[in-house]
Design a protein around this motif. Sequence first.
Motif, mmCIF file in Angstrom:
data_model
loop_
_atom_site.group_PDB
_atom_site.id
_atom_site.type_symbol
_atom_site.label_atom_id
_atom_site.label_comp_id
_atom_site.label_asym_id
_atom_site.label_seq_id
_atom_site.Cartn_x
_atom_site.Cartn_y
_atom_site.Cartn_z
ATOM 1 N N UNK A 26 56.919 84.216 66.128
ATOM 2 C CA UNK A 26 57.701 83.099 65.624
ATOM 3 C C UNK A 26 59.057 83.642 65.211
ATOM 4 N N UNK A 27 60.106 82.903 65.522
ATOM 5 C CA UNK A 27 61.449 83.379 65.193
ATOM 6 C C UNK A 27 61.889 83.004 63.782
ATOM 7 N N UNK A 28 61.544 81.788 63.341
ATOM 8 C CA UNK A 28 62.006 81.316 62.040
ATOM 9 C C UNK A 28 60.880 80.587 61.328
ATOM 10 N N UNK A 29 60.821 80.766 60.002
ATOM 11 C CA UNK A 29 59.779 80.168 59.175
ATOM 12 C C UNK A 29 60.410 79.732 57.862
ATOM 13 N N UNK A 30 60.364 78.445 57.587
ATOM 14 C CA UNK A 30 60.905 77.884 56.346
ATOM 15 C C UNK A 30 59.810 77.076 55.660
ATOM 16 N N UNK A 31 59.750 77.206 54.328
ATOM 17 C CA UNK A 31 58.772 76.463 53.544
ATOM 18 C C UNK A 31 59.503 75.783 52.393
ATOM 19 N N UNK A 32 59.143 74.534 52.151
ATOM 20 C CA UNK A 32 59.738 73.777 51.058
ATOM 21 C C UNK A 32 58.625 72.981 50.375
ATOM 22 N N UNK A 33 58.666 72.963 49.053
ATOM 23 C CA UNK A 33 57.655 72.219 48.284
ATOM 24 C C UNK A 33 58.386 71.283 47.333
ATOM 25 N N UNK A 34 57.978 70.020 47.330
ATOM 26 C CA UNK A 34 58.635 69.086 46.416
ATOM 27 C C UNK A 34 57.728 68.799 45.216
ATOM 28 N N UNK A 35 58.236 68.025 44.294
ATOM 29 C CA UNK A 35 57.525 67.766 43.044
ATOM 30 C C UNK A 35 56.323 66.844 43.218
ATOM 31 N N UNK A 36 56.201 66.214 44.345
ATOM 32 C CA UNK A 36 55.101 65.277 44.566
ATOM 33 C C UNK A 36 53.927 65.898 45.318
ATOM 34 N N UNK A 37 53.945 67.204 45.498
ATOM 35 C CA UNK A 37 52.834 67.881 46.146
ATOM 36 C C UNK A 37 52.942 67.991 47.650
ATOM 37 N N UNK A 38 54.100 67.727 48.199
ATOM 38 C CA UNK A 38 54.283 67.856 49.649
ATOM 39 C C UNK A 38 54.867 69.229 49.971
#
Length: 161
Positions: free
Chosen positions: A125-137
């Motif tokens: 895999x070339x790129x990996x981004x993770x984001x977590x919001x306040x609503x559990x997503x």
Amino acid sequence: MNRRRDRHTIDMLFVLTLFAVFAVSASLLIAFGAGIYQHTIDSMDEHYNLSTASAFITEKLHQHDEARSVAIGSFGDGDALVLTEEYGGKAYSNYIYIYDGYLKELFTAADVTLSPESGVNILPVKDFKVRKDSEGLVTITLSDGSGRRADTTVYIHSENE
């Protein structure tokens, strides 16, 4: 009698020409089909890597859907998904991150620091981004070297309990 020989020669030339046209046509058809087949296989491999990596991460998130066990951090060449759990009263961390062109996984005791090379290669895999919001997503974005991208959003139930 000479005329019969000429006619026989013309018949033979016709058959040889017909055979040559058939052979060239068959060769071109095989070459064309092989090119299409190779392109299809390459496309399937690239799609397989992204969809399998997304499914792998989604399953890991579902397995760790407990209060305060999913965190976003930095490790390797960028973002990391840090999944914590407890076995026998001892805390462990499972890092999912990208390093050296591979999605990697590293399972270690929480108090041990290891280098990114220590992880196990999962898929290229070339790129990996993770984001977590306040609503559990938790939103995961993966991309490969050819510009393909896969976005996956997972709801962590325990974040809202």
